[in-house]
Structure formats: C-alpha cells, structure tokens
Design a protein around this motif. Structure first.
Motif, PDB file in Angstrom:
ATOM      1  N   GLU A 120      11.664  60.015 -24.072  1.00 52.31           N
ATOM      2  CA  GLU A 120      10.859  60.008 -23.427  1.00 52.31           C
ATOM      3  C   GLU A 120      10.140  58.535 -22.888  1.00 52.31           C
ATOM      4  O   GLU A 120       9.565  58.629 -22.283  1.00 52.31           O
ATOM      5  CB  GLU A 120      10.148  61.411 -23.113  1.00 52.31           C
ATOM      6  N   PHE A 121       9.295  58.444 -24.156  1.00 54.69           N
ATOM      7  CA  PHE A 121       8.299  57.290 -24.278  1.00 54.69           C
ATOM      8  C   PHE A 121       8.879  56.070 -23.301  1.00 54.69           C
ATOM      9  O   PHE A 121       8.601  55.478 -22.714  1.00 54.69           O
ATOM     10  CB  PHE A 121       7.690  57.114 -25.341  1.00 54.69           C
ATOM     11  N   ALA A 122      10.748  55.730 -23.586  1.00 56.62           N
ATOM     12  CA  ALA A 122      10.800  54.836 -23.620  1.00 56.62           C
ATOM     13  C   ALA A 122      11.451  54.337 -21.779  1.00 56.62           C
ATOM     14  O   ALA A 122      10.887  53.861 -21.310  1.00 56.62           O
ATOM     15  CB  ALA A 122      12.510  54.239 -23.976  1.00 56.62           C
ATOM     16  N   ARG A 124       9.786  56.434 -19.804  1.00 59.83           N
ATOM     17  CA  ARG A 124       8.751  56.596 -18.846  1.00 59.83           C
ATOM     18  C   ARG A 124       8.154  55.237 -18.445  1.00 59.83           C
ATOM     19  O   ARG A 124       7.138  54.713 -17.976  1.00 59.83           O
ATOM     20  CB  ARG A 124       7.849  57.608 -19.054  1.00 59.83           C
ATOM     21  N   ARG A 125       8.120  54.016 -20.082  1.00 56.09           N
ATOM     22  CA  ARG A 125       7.794  53.304 -20.277  1.00 56.09           C
ATOM     23  C   ARG A 125       8.566  52.153 -18.880  1.00 56.09           C
ATOM     24  O   ARG A 125       7.480  51.324 -18.942  1.00 56.09           O
ATOM     25  CB  ARG A 125       7.929  52.606 -21.723  1.00 56.09           C
ATOM     26  N   ILE A 126       9.544  51.804 -19.562  1.00 59.54           N
ATOM     27  CA  ILE A 126      10.336  51.410 -18.117  1.00 59.54           C
ATOM     28  C   ILE A 126      10.155  51.433 -16.818  1.00 59.54           C
ATOM     29  O   ILE A 126      10.091  50.443 -16.490  1.00 59.54           O
ATOM     30  CB  ILE A 126      11.490  51.018 -18.598  1.00 59.54           C
ATOM     31  N   LEU A 127      10.453  53.147 -16.396  1.00 60.47           N
ATOM     32  CA  LEU A 127       9.736  52.563 -15.082  1.00 60.47           C
ATOM     33  C   LEU A 127       8.511  53.102 -14.628  1.00 60.47           C
ATOM     34  O   LEU A 127       7.718  52.833 -13.560  1.00 60.47           O
ATOM     35  CB  LEU A 127      10.471  54.676 -14.941  1.00 60.47           C
ATOM     36  N   ASN A 128       7.349  53.181 -15.847  1.00 63.11           N
ATOM     37  CA  ASN A 128       5.906  52.956 -15.556  1.00 63.11           C
ATOM     38  C   ASN A 128       5.732  51.557 -14.339  1.00 63.11           C
ATOM     39  O   ASN A 128       5.858  50.315 -14.762  1.00 63.11           O
ATOM     40  CB  ASN A 128       5.484  52.710 -16.527  1.00 63.11           C
ATOM     41  N   LYS A 184      24.579  52.891 -21.796  1.00 66.81           N
ATOM     42  CA  LYS A 184      24.255  52.380 -23.196  1.00 66.81           C
ATOM     43  C   LYS A 184      23.884  50.843 -22.704  1.00 66.81           C
ATOM     44  O   LYS A 184      23.890  50.147 -23.148  1.00 66.81           O
ATOM     45  CB  LYS A 184      26.071  52.230 -22.916  1.00 66.81           C
ATOM     46  N   HIS A 185      23.286  50.607 -20.994  1.00 63.51           N
ATOM     47  CA  HIS A 185      22.359  49.821 -20.915  1.00 63.51           C
ATOM     48  C   HIS A 185      20.972  49.772 -21.581  1.00 63.51           C
ATOM     49  O   HIS A 185      20.889  50.674 -21.875  1.00 63.51           O
ATOM     50  CB  HIS A 185      22.285  49.658 -19.173  1.00 63.51           C
ATOM     51  N   TYR A 186      20.989  48.238 -21.748  1.00 66.12           N
ATOM     52  CA  TYR A 186      19.651  48.101 -22.733  1.00 66.12           C
ATOM     53  C   TYR A 186      18.617  48.541 -22.479  1.00 66.12           C
ATOM     54  O   TYR A 186      17.398  48.418 -22.441  1.00 66.12           O
ATOM     55  CB  TYR A 186      18.935  46.808 -22.937  1.00 66.12           C
ATOM     56  N   THR A 187      18.480  48.867 -20.647  1.00 65.66           N
ATOM     57  CA  THR A 187      17.234  49.515 -19.503  1.00 65.66           C
ATOM     58  C   THR A 187      16.957  51.115 -20.367  1.00 65.66           C
ATOM     59  O   THR A 187      16.198  51.356 -20.241  1.00 65.66           O
ATOM     60  CB  THR A 187      17.164  49.114 -18.289  1.00 65.66           C
ATOM     61  N   ALA A 188      17.911  51.017 -21.073  1.00 63.60           N
ATOM     62  CA  ALA A 188      17.882  52.963 -21.331  1.00 63.60           C
ATOM     63  C   ALA A 188      17.712  52.945 -22.811  1.00 63.60           C
ATOM     64  O   ALA A 188      18.112  53.824 -23.267  1.00 63.60           O
ATOM     65  CB  ALA A 188      19.404  53.760 -21.154  1.00 63.60           C
ATOM     66  N   VAL A 191      12.906  52.590 -27.103  1.00 68.65           N
ATOM     67  CA  VAL A 191      11.855  52.359 -28.034  1.00 68.65           C
ATOM     68  C   VAL A 191      10.423  52.450 -29.268  1.00 68.65           C
ATOM     69  O   VAL A 191      10.494  54.178 -28.693  1.00 68.65           O
ATOM     70  CB  VAL A 191      10.643  50.670 -27.027  1.00 68.65           C
ATOM     71  N   PRO A 192      10.175  51.896 -30.282  1.00 62.62           N
ATOM     72  CA  PRO A 192       9.702  53.079 -30.746  1.00 62.62           C
ATOM     73  C   PRO A 192       8.370  53.236 -30.662  1.00 62.62           C
ATOM     74  O   PRO A 192       7.022  52.101 -30.858  1.00 62.62           O
ATOM     75  CB  PRO A 192       9.819  52.376 -32.676  1.00 62.62           C
ATOM     76  N   LYS A 193       7.480  54.138 -30.041  1.00 62.01           N
ATOM     77  CA  LYS A 193       6.209  54.678 -29.882  1.00 62.01           C
ATOM     78  C   LYS A 193       5.548  54.322 -30.999  1.00 62.01           C
ATOM     79  O   LYS A 193       4.727  54.051 -29.810  1.00 62.01           O
ATOM     80  CB  LYS A 193       5.979  56.371 -29.274  1.00 62.01           C
ATOM     81  N   HIS A 194       5.563  54.671 -31.657  1.00 57.67           N
ATOM     82  CA  HIS A 194       4.362  54.077 -32.644  1.00 57.67           C
ATOM     83  C   HIS A 194       3.903  52.386 -32.555  1.00 57.67           C
ATOM     84  O   HIS A 194       2.614  52.249 -33.293  1.00 57.67           O
ATOM     85  CB  HIS A 194       4.365  55.008 -33.964  1.00 57.67           C
ATOM     86  N   ILE A 195       5.312  52.377 -32.426  1.00 58.88           N
ATOM     87  CA  ILE A 195       4.980  50.583 -32.488  1.00 58.88           C
ATOM     88  C   ILE A 195       4.160  49.734 -31.441  1.00 58.88           C
ATOM     89  O   ILE A 195       3.378  49.163 -31.449  1.00 58.88           O
ATOM     90  CB  ILE A 195       6.087  49.982 -33.330  1.00 58.88           C
ATOM     91  N   VAL A 196       4.623  50.560 -30.589  1.00 55.27           N
ATOM     92  CA  VAL A 196       4.553  50.212 -29.395  1.00 55.27           C
ATOM     93  C   VAL A 196       2.823  50.340 -28.713  1.00 55.27           C
ATOM     94  O   VAL A 196       1.898  49.530 -28.312  1.00 55.27           O
ATOM     95  CB  VAL A 196       5.613  50.592 -28.069  1.00 55.27           C
TER      96      VAL A 196
END
Lengths: 541, 302, 309
Positions: A120-122, A124-128, A184-188, A191-196
């Motif tokens: 969910e985080f990922a 939202r992040r890429i589309l933000n 399966k594309h890398y945009t999807a 990403v580790p929420k806690h690290i980012v």
C-alpha cells in the motif's frame, strides 16, 4: 659513449617497473566471469543505472538489476511469464474491477515483515507526485491513479488498500486482464516502509537498503560495478544457486563482447549484430538470438506540410525497403515490420498490416511516385524534407537506407539527414519541430496497448505524429472496457488496421534480443521480454 | 650559465637581396624525402579533390545485392563495400576529402589566432601577457567536447556542409590555445636575444618586431605543430564521430571510416586496413614535408 | 617566485568564477533538457522536476543559486543519477582518471623524451627515422583502434592481461597496463617529436658549442646542458596536456570500461545532466589552472633567460 650507458640504465629502470607491475598481476589475477567454485557471475549490462529505486528507474538495464532485488505481487518465471510472487493467489470480482491479493508470509532482508502495508505504501509512494516518479503512468489502470499522480486527489484516494497484513485489495479504473503483467513490472514492486521513512531518498544506498527479493545490494560504484549478494532471508532462498552477481555498465557493445570472449564476463546483454558468425565460432554455445517485443519505426509530423497529406505518408511508407534493412543492415534474423505491434504479443490476433504489404518493392516505388504526383509533387514542385535520426547504434545506418529509398522514388525527391543526440532528438519530436524522425519502442508489458496508446489523441506530446482520429480513440477506449480478452484483442487489431491505413508512422523492423550467455549457466531461457532473473540461474556441473 | 647570453650572436633572419622564402624553397628541393612527400601530398589532394566525382561508383549509392563484400575486381569494388552496401573506394575518396578539409581549415584557424596571440603575449609580457594567458586558461579549462556539443546543437542548419564548417571552427577554436602557449614560450626565449634588442634600439615598433623578427623565428616549432596538428584534428574528428557528433551520414571522414573499420576488424579487416593505410600515408607525407620545411626555414642553417 | 605563485593562485579564483559562469550559460544554450527522454513522463511530474532543480528560473538566478551552493561546497544532486550527489559521483570517478592520466604522462615523458633525444642525437640516421615512424604511427592509430587491438591480443588471444575494467573489489595495478599504454601512445608520439625538434635546436646553440669546446663529455653536454633548454617546449606542452589526460578520456574509459570522469562527463553532457557537467568542468578547470601554474614555475626554473625578465 656514456650516453648509451645512460640509455641502458633508463631501460633497466623501465624493466624494474614492468617487473613490479607483473608482481601486482599475481596478487590480483583476472576475473573469472562465471566462477563455478565461487558461485558468481559477472554481467556486461547495457548501461549505468540512473537509479536503483524501483520508483525512479526507467530502463531495461536497470530492470536487469532491480528485478533481482525486489519481488512484486507477481513475478517472472524463466520465460518471463507472470507467476505468483509475493501474492500466493488472487481473486477478481465479476466486473473485473476489484482484485484481492493474498500475500505469502515473508520478510525483508532485515527480518521485518514484508506485508500488504508495504505494498500500500509503495503504490501510494510511486503515484504521489512528490516522489517525482517518471514511470508512474504504467499504473494508471489503478482507480484514481492518474488523478493522484496529477495532484488532483490525495494519495489516500488511490484504489489500493491493505485489508489486513496479508490481504491487499486493488480497484481498477477499467477491467484489465493484463493486470498481472503490469504487477511484475518494477513500478509495482514493494518498498520497505520502515526504511524509506527512516532514510528518505537515501534508502536505496547500499548501507541502508533492505530487499524482499533474492539478492541484496552490497556495493554500487558509479559507472563501474553493481554488486548483488544472495539474500538468505528471501522466501525461496534455498533454491537460489548463485552467491554473487556483478553488473558492469558496458556502453561499448564491442567491448562487452570482448569481455565475454576473454572470460571476464559470463553473460553480456548485447553483442554487435554483424559479428554474429564470428561469435558463433569463437564462443560456441554462447550466442542467444530471440525475438523481442520491440518495434523500430519512423514518425511523420502530421501537423504541417508535406506530411499533413495522407498520400505523402503512404508513399514514403510504401517505398521504404524494410526487407533489405531487416536482412542486410541487421544480421541476426530481424523481421521487417509491416505493422506496429510486434508478433508474439499476448491475446492479440496480429492480423493488422499495411494493405500493400505483399506487393514487391519495385512496384511499391512506382505506386509511391503516383501518389506523390497525385499530391501535387513533381519536377516543378519537388518534395523536400528532413529526416531526423538518433546518432546512436544502428540508427544512422537505417537512416541512410531510408534516405536512399525515398530519393529513388523520383529525382525530384530530396531528403536531408540530420543525426542528433538522443536527448535533442526527442525534444524536437515532442515539440513537433521535425519533418520525419525515427524512434523505437520497447513493450512495457506484454500487451498490444503498450504500443497502440502512443497514437491516441490524449497521449499528447509523445504522440509524435500528432495523429488524431476520433474513431481510433473510440476503439481504444472501447477496448479498455471489454472484459473478454479475445474480443478486446480484435478491437485493438481493428484500431491498428485503421491507423496503418492512414500511415501516421512508417514501421521499420522488429529487432531481436541478442545475448551472449555462458552455456553452463542453467535457468536462462530465451523469451520475448528478454527478462532473465538470476533467481532461476544454476550451474551445469 | 650566464655566459650563454654573451655568446649569442645569431644574425637577424631577414637579410637583403635573396628573400627568406627563395632560400627556403631551394633548400627544400634538395631534400629528397620532402620532395617525395610533396608529390604524395599533391597526389592525395588531387584524389580528394576529384576522386569522389571521377570514380565509377558514387559514395552514397547502395548496392543491395552486394552488402559488406570483400575486395573484388567484379564491378570494380576494389576495396569491397561497407555494411550498408556502398563502395568503399568511393567512400575512401570522400573521407580523404573531408578529413583533409577538416585538418587544413582547423589548423589554419588555430595557427592564425594562436601564433599572433602567443607572440604578442610573450613579447609584450607583464600584465598584458598575464591577462592574455589567463584568457587562454579560461578557454582551455572548458572541455573541448563542451564547445563542440554546444556549437553543434545550438547552431542548427539545414545544410550538412555548414555543419561541417562548424566542426572545423569548433576544433580550430580549441586548438589555437595550445599553439598560443607554445609560441609564447618561444617568444619569451627570443625576446631578449640581440637581434630583437637591436631592432628595438633601431626604433622598430613592437608590432613590427613581432611580425618581422619573432614570428619568422618561431616558424620552426609552428610548422612542426601544424604538421602534427592535422593528424590530431583528424583524430579529434573521429572521436566526435565515435560519440555521434562528427561528420553525419551519408558523408564520411577518414576518422569515421577507421572507427567503423575498428568495429568490423574481426569480420572484415580490410574495412579498417584501407582507411588506416591512407591515413598513415597522408600523415607520413605531411610529417616529412613538415620536417623538410622546418629545416629549410631554419635561420641557423643559412 | 613565491610571490609570483601566490599572485597566480589569487588570480585563479576569478578565473574559475569566469569559467563557471561561461560554462553554465553555454550549457543551457544547448537544446534538450535533462528530462526529455524517449518515454515522456507525465507533464505534471516534469513540471515538478523542473521546479525542484530551479530550471524554470531566469538563468542569472540559476547561476546565483549554483554559486551559492558552490560557496557552501555543495555541487548539488545529479539530475540523471537520481540516487547520487554530484560530489559522490566525481569522488568515485576522479581517482581512476587521475591515476590513469598521470601514469600515462609519466610513461610518455620518459619514453617519448628518451626517443626524442635519441632521434636528435642520431639526426637523419636509422634511429631517427625509426623514432619518427613510431611517432607518426602512434599519432595516426587512434586509441579507438589500439585499445580494441590490445584487448583482443592480450586479453582474448593470449589471456595474459585483463581485457578491461578494474578488479571487482580492489584497485589492481595490472588492470591499468593496457589502458595506460593506449593512452600514452599519442602522448609519446607528440613528446618525442617535440623533444627531437627542441633538442636539435638546443644542440646547435652557442651554449652547447661552448660546452663542447670546453671538452666536456658528450653525455654531460646532452643531459646537463642541452636537456634543460630542450625541455622548455615539453614543459609548455605537458602542463595542460597532463590536465587533459587526468580529467579522463572518454574513449579509453569506454573501451576499457573504467569508471573515470571522462566517460561520466560525456554521458552527462549527452543526458544534459547540468549539475554533473558543471561539477566535472570545475574539476577540470581547477586541474588546468594548477598544472599551468606548475608548468610556468618550472619554465622559470629551467630557463635562465626568463629569470632575468
């Protein structure tokens, strides 16, 4: 003659330096590009990654690396087909709009759980829009994605929701049977929420990054090496055979081939096409040629004369000898393109083609002259235009043939070539500051839409031709809402046929993927998308 | 070593009666290597000037059934065809023409600006020298490729020949800096010599001294530089072609032919061999000619 | 001379500023920007990127911003390598280029110098012609050809040396042999020719005639008396040339796959990575200024005449 004595001592000195250097040689040794004992492989990759953050990457050479670090909801099998990745299985609602993914229990490489919240985080992040992701548009099939990405809606409105730790629900804008292809594309990738959240943009630095895929990033020396090491926390780690993977950015394709020839690389993602025979002899079993989902084509600038006239576009499209280019300029069995969508695209009939495809070239050139005369050109009104091409790899060579073909229609046709850097070229095309210009398109995912959307009116500047046909746009939109894959394919083919008849583009060649792969490397299979994950690799005894 | 200065008694170069150049020509003609080179350079220039038009094949005709063939007498493809099916002899003639043009034009630009700039800076010295050389430093410090990229992309012309001229200018505009430094070094060494002092005492203006006494005396190194500079420029052009900014298709140059040949050296060695040998011969001839000129112009040999 | 050096160094700062300003303006004249790619990003994203890097500001404001950053020692983030700062990219590339360039220049000075002296002493004899042929061959076979040939012979055919790259983990000397040789060949060619010419000149000078007349041994005449005079043009040439090779060679670094700033610079210029281009220009310019200063100071040490000026 003390002078000569002096000279000798100088030579002795040089000898000393040489001896010292050869000592250095013993200490270092040469790289073994496919080291079975150390379980490592050195890979000559096309270029330097501009980013290893899956949300900021945009090239296939970056995908080669990042795809070994992260696993999406779906992932590639050896043939690059989508198979369950982090999602063990998924349901689709009847209208095809609501997808529910059931995730496997897995962790990041630091032991933290990798779950639906990270996804969910990922998303939202890429589309933000703040993330400045260049490639986010691939995910616009997700509900509200485009609006979120344009800053019109808050990210919370995005159609992606973690129901619980292991359940993720995705709502789509329209039904899309090809959604697993996109996932399966890398945009999807997750990403580790806690690290980012802790490191911000620096999260991808080798000191900070954690991964959920088979390999972790150990070192990244700009313009020289990216070193990945096996991730023991990967959910399928026991089946990952290789311990180390090294990627080298090899801008020079000839040098990349030599790296394999000298044994310093076990895999090169390219080789020079015209040396295929020599390489087959020098490196038995290494040469891998396979069809690739990519199409090279020329755009005509339809927004101004002479290419606002359909007859001029048709004439030039007809007179271009793709068979010659495919068989002689390229030397590895490339196929002439009489259509835009490459053969092999999933769920697509591939029936569309230029109406004159079967007519021999000589006859086509005569017809071209007739069309140009009908359009008002002739000895008293010569046709003059400029063909802009990229000055990289084989593009200038193709341009020379195109120029030659077009000039051979009639003596009153004049074509000037202008080779420019890639960056300038695309700037000109986008600004519609050109007459005719070349381009190439690699499929983002295995679906006809990845090609055909380029000619939609709403695509804007990237519709380089400025093609705009309401019927075409209507067919494209209709295909979006057609849940049946076969029917949808036919609608898309109908759109392609309509477009080819009006010749906004002149298709050239479907190029092949060319790899040099050590024959003892198992788990490497030729495939249409040219994606080969190290996870499946093994060593033949 | 201060006694060195006292021993200097080189005569001034410009004597009355026989001119410097008559003298030089006579001495040049006595040097067999230089004379032979003169003929070779003349021959190459003729080939460059008339070859592309006189040869049976055009440089841009594509022979679709004869792509990348080895040298053969059949159809007179004496050096084979390139990977696009164009006759290599025709392309070699064209490449020679363009490379010589590039080399000459750029060297002429570099020499004119460089010699004057260096001689004036070195002769006047002091703050003028400092300012002039700092200006050279500023230009020098901006990488070559930078100028070229900007020049090639900013000035967009419809004419490939104009683009070519831009390449000359770009290259020449960078090369003069080296020339200026060399000439300045020589001038500093020269300006305290007796004949210059004598001219100064006789009331010659600084400009006269620069033109009459300094410039002729730095001609030796200048000629060496020029003959070595033509190859450097031809190579610089090949580097530009390597990154896609040099001469554009369907035109070509020796450097471009060589870099294309280098890519084919495993499967078609002749594609490298022919332009490389042409380049070697051209440069050898230019060098021997340059050496002959140097010796002929050397004021101390008179 | 110390005063001279200090004066020159003080002069270096305005010089550098002038270079930065000139390069900054020139660069933005070139069409295309860092964000024009084959695949167009959504216009809204592109707009934000442009704003983030201040590319929408008037050029003098951009320059002021850049200089402000420079004053704080900040070269800014790279516009294409999104995970990296310019300073880090240069720090990762510069050592390789510097070691490569310096080694090639040292090799060229010794080999080229020795060849040039030999040719001058044996003027118009076999050795002379041999050296000249070598020099011409060295110039006209470009690194583009020499590099691949050496790779094929030493790396592929005979398997004696690594064909390209550095080692995976440590910096290995043996990896530099082929690129250093390739890079030094044109330098050797030029230096040996310059050396020959200036040595012939020097040997004819009255100072040398005097030395010979005094009955000094020939070797001493050549090395002690003629060489310092003959070195002047070499010093003039080698200063800036060293800066040139230390700032990296695109061809060498591409053919041998080395992580140097020469390759980074050309790629950055092609991708219109303005900040990275400026960073490399800055390194290059500083190198040039320092090495020019060094060359001038050496000139003064070597040339007794200019000392009296």
């Amino acid at each position: 003659m003390a002078f000569w004595t002096n000279r000798r001592s100088l030579l002795a000195g040089a000898g000393g330096v040489a001896a010292a250097t050869s000592l250095g040689a013993c200490a270092n040794g040469r790289i073994v590009g496919f080291d079975k004992a150390r379980r490592s492989i050195d890979i000559a990759n096309q270029g330097e990654p501009l980013s290893l953050d899956p949300h900021k990457a945009s090239g296939s050479w970056e995908n080669n690396i990042i795809g070994n670090m992260f696993i999406g909801l779906t992932t590639e099998d050896v043939e690059s087909k989508p198979v369950p990745g982090m999602a063990e299985r998924w349901d689709t609602s009847e209208d095809g709009l609501r997808w529910t993914f059931y995730l496997r229990r897995a962790t990041w490489s630091d032991g933290e759980p990798c779950d639906a919240h990270d996804f969910e985080f990922a998303f939202r992040r890429i589309l933000n829009p703040e993330t400045l992701a260049e490639y986010a548009s691939i995910l616009y099939v997700i509900k509200n994605a485009e609006k979120v990405n344009n800053g019109e809606l808050p990210v919370e409105q995005l159609g992606v929701r973690a129901i619980d730790d292991l359940t993720l629900e995705v709502e789509l804008d329209h039904p899309a049977a090809y959604f697993p292809q996109i996932l399966k594309h890398y945009t999807a990738y997750p990403v580790p929420k806690h690290i980012v959240e802790r490191h911000g943009a620096d999260w991808i630095h080798p000191d900070n990054v954690v991964v959920n895929g088979p390999y972790n990033l150990t070192r990244w020396w700009s313009n020289y090496i990216v070193h990945l090491e096996r991730n023991p926390a990967f959910f399928d780690a026991e089946n990952v055979a290789l311990e180390h993977i090294y990627f080298y950015p090899s801008n020079d394709v000839n040098a990349a081939a030599r790296k394999v020839m000298s044994g310093e690389a076990g895999w090169s993602t390219r080789f020079p096409s015209n040396q295929v025979e020599q390489l087959r002899t020098a490196l038995p079993g290494f040469v891998r040629v396979y069809q690739y989902l990519t199409c090279n084509y020329f755009s005509f600038n339809m927004t101004r004369p002479p290419f606002n006239d359909i007859r001029v576009r048709q004439a030039l499209t007809m007179a271009y000898d793709r068979d010659f280019v495919a068989s002689q300029i390229y030397r590895t069995g490339e196929r002439p393109a009489f259509k835009f969508v490459p053969p092999g695209i999933a769920d697509y009939p591939g029936t569309a083609r230029y109406p004159w495809s079967d007519i021999p070239i000589a006859e086509r050139k005569r017809e071209a002259e007739r069309l140009l005369r009908a359009a008002g050109f002739g000895p008293n009104n010569p046709l003059r235009f400029e063909f802009a091409h990229r000055n990289t790899s084989d593009n200038p060579r193709v341009a020379v043939v195109a120029q030659n073909d077009w000039k051979s229609i009639a003596p009153w046709v004049t074509v000037e070539l202008r080779g420019t850097e890639t960056q300038v070229h695309y700037a000109n095309l986008r600004a519609k500051n050109y007459d005719a210009g070349d381009g190439g398109w690699i499929a983002d995912y295995n679906d006809a839409k990845t090609y055909l959307y380029l000619l939609e009116t709403r695509t804007g500047a990237q519709n380089y031709s400025g093609y705009s046909n309401p019927e075409y746009d209507r067919l494209m939109r209709e295909s979006d809402f057609e849940p049946d894959a076969a029917r949808r394919g036919e609608i898309l083919a109908q759109a392609e046929q309509l477009m080819l008849g009006e010749a906004p583009i002149c298709t050239s060649v479907f190029i092949n993927s060319l790899n040099l792969v050590h024959p003892d490397l198992t788990g490497y299979e030729n495939n249409l998308e040219d994606i080969h994950r190290a996870r499946w690799f093994g060593i033949k005894a | 070593m201060s006694d060195v200065l006292a021993d200097e008694s080189t005569p001034p170069p410009a004597s009355k009666g026989r001119s410097l150049w008559d003298d030089a020509r006579r001495r040049l003609m006595r040097n067999p290597a230089a004379v032979a080179s003169l003929y070779v350079v003349a021959l190459l220039s003729m080939a460059a000037a008339f070859g592309p038009e006189l040869w049976v094949h055009d440089f841009d005709t594509i022979y679709r059934d004869r792509v990348a063939i080895a040298p053969t007498f059949e159809n007179l493809h004496l050096l084979g065809t390139d990977t696009e099916g164009r006759d290599q002899v025709a392309r070699l003639f064209l490449g020679l023409r363009i490379s010589l043009l590039v080399g000459l034009a750029a060297t002429a630009v570099a020499l004119t600006i460089g010699v004057l700039w260096g001689a004036i800076a070195g002769f006047i010295g002091g703050i003028v020298d400092d300012l002039m050389m700092r200006f050279v430093d500023v230009l020098y410090s901006i990488p070559f490729i930078f100028f070229v990229i900007v020049l090639m992309t900013v000035v967009q012309t419809d004419n490939p020949v104009t683009n070519l001229l831009l390449i000359f200018m770009a290259i020449g505009a960078v090369e003069w800096l080296t020339m200026a430094r060399i000439v300045r070094g020589q001038t500093i060494a020269l300006r305290k010599r007796e004949f210059v002092e004598a001219a100064r005492a006789a009331g010659a203006s600084p400009l006269q001294i620069v033109f009459r006494h300094i410039v002729p005396n730095v001609l030796g190194p200048v000629v060496i530089f020029a003959t070595l500079n033509i190859p450097v420029i031809i190579l610089a052009e090949s580097f530009l072609s390597f990154i896609g900014l040099g001469v554009q298709e369907p035109l070509t140059s020796l450097g471009r032919l060589i870099s294309e040949g280098a890519r084919q050296m495993i499967n078609a060695p002749w594609m490298l061999f022919a332009p490389a040998v042409t380049m070697l011969v051209t440069l050898l001839a230019l060098n021997f000619l340059g050496d002959g000129l140097r010796d002929a112009l050397d004021p101390k040999e008179r | 001379m110390l005063a001279q050096a200090i004066r020159r160094l003080a002069f270096a700062i305005p010089t550098l500023l002038a270079i930065v300003a000139a390069a900054f303006v020139l660069m933005q004249l070139a069409p295309g920007g860092p964000f024009t790619k084959e695949r167009q990003m959504p216009p809204a994203i592109e707009q934000r990127l442009v704003e983030k890097y201040g590319l929408d500001l008037p050029i003098h404001e951009q320059l002021a911003r850049y200089l402000g950053g420079l004053a704080r020692g900040d070269l800014g983030p790279s516009m294409t390598y999104k995970d990296k700062e310019v300073i880090d990219i240069i720090a990762e590339g510069a050592p390789t280029s510097a070691v490569l360039g310096l080694s090639a220049m040292v090799l060229a000075l010794f080999v080229g110098g020795a060849l040039g002296v030999m040719a001058a002493v044996r003027q118009n004899r076999a050795q002379d012609y041999f050296v000249m042929a070598l020099a011409i061959g060295g110039v006209c076979l470009p690194p583009l050809v020499i590099g691949p040939v050496l790779q094929l012979l030493f790396g592929v055919e005979w398997g004696l040396l690594p064909s390209q790259g550095l080692h995976r983990d440590e910096f290995g000397l043996v990896y530099l042999i082929l690129p250093v040789i390739t890079l030094s060949l044109p330098l050797i060619a030029i230096i040996s020719r310059l050396m020959r010419a200036s040595m012939i000149e020097a040997l004819r000078s009255n100072a040398i005639r005097t030395a010979r007349a005094k009955g000094l041994p020939e070797a001493q005449v050549i090395w002690r008396h003629a060489l310092p005079i003959a070195l002047l043009p070499i010093v003039s040439y080698a200063g800036p040339a060293l800066a040139g090779v230390m700032a990296g060679s695109f061809v060498i670094e591409t053919v041998f796959q080395l992580p140097g700033i020469g390759k980074q610079f050309v790629l950055a210029a092609q991708q219109r990575d303005y900040t990275l281009v400026m960073g490399v220009v800055l390194v290059y310019s500083s190198l040039i200024i320092l090495l020019n200063l060094a060359a001038d100071l050496m000139y003064r040490v070597l040339d007794p005449r200019s000392r009296t000026a």
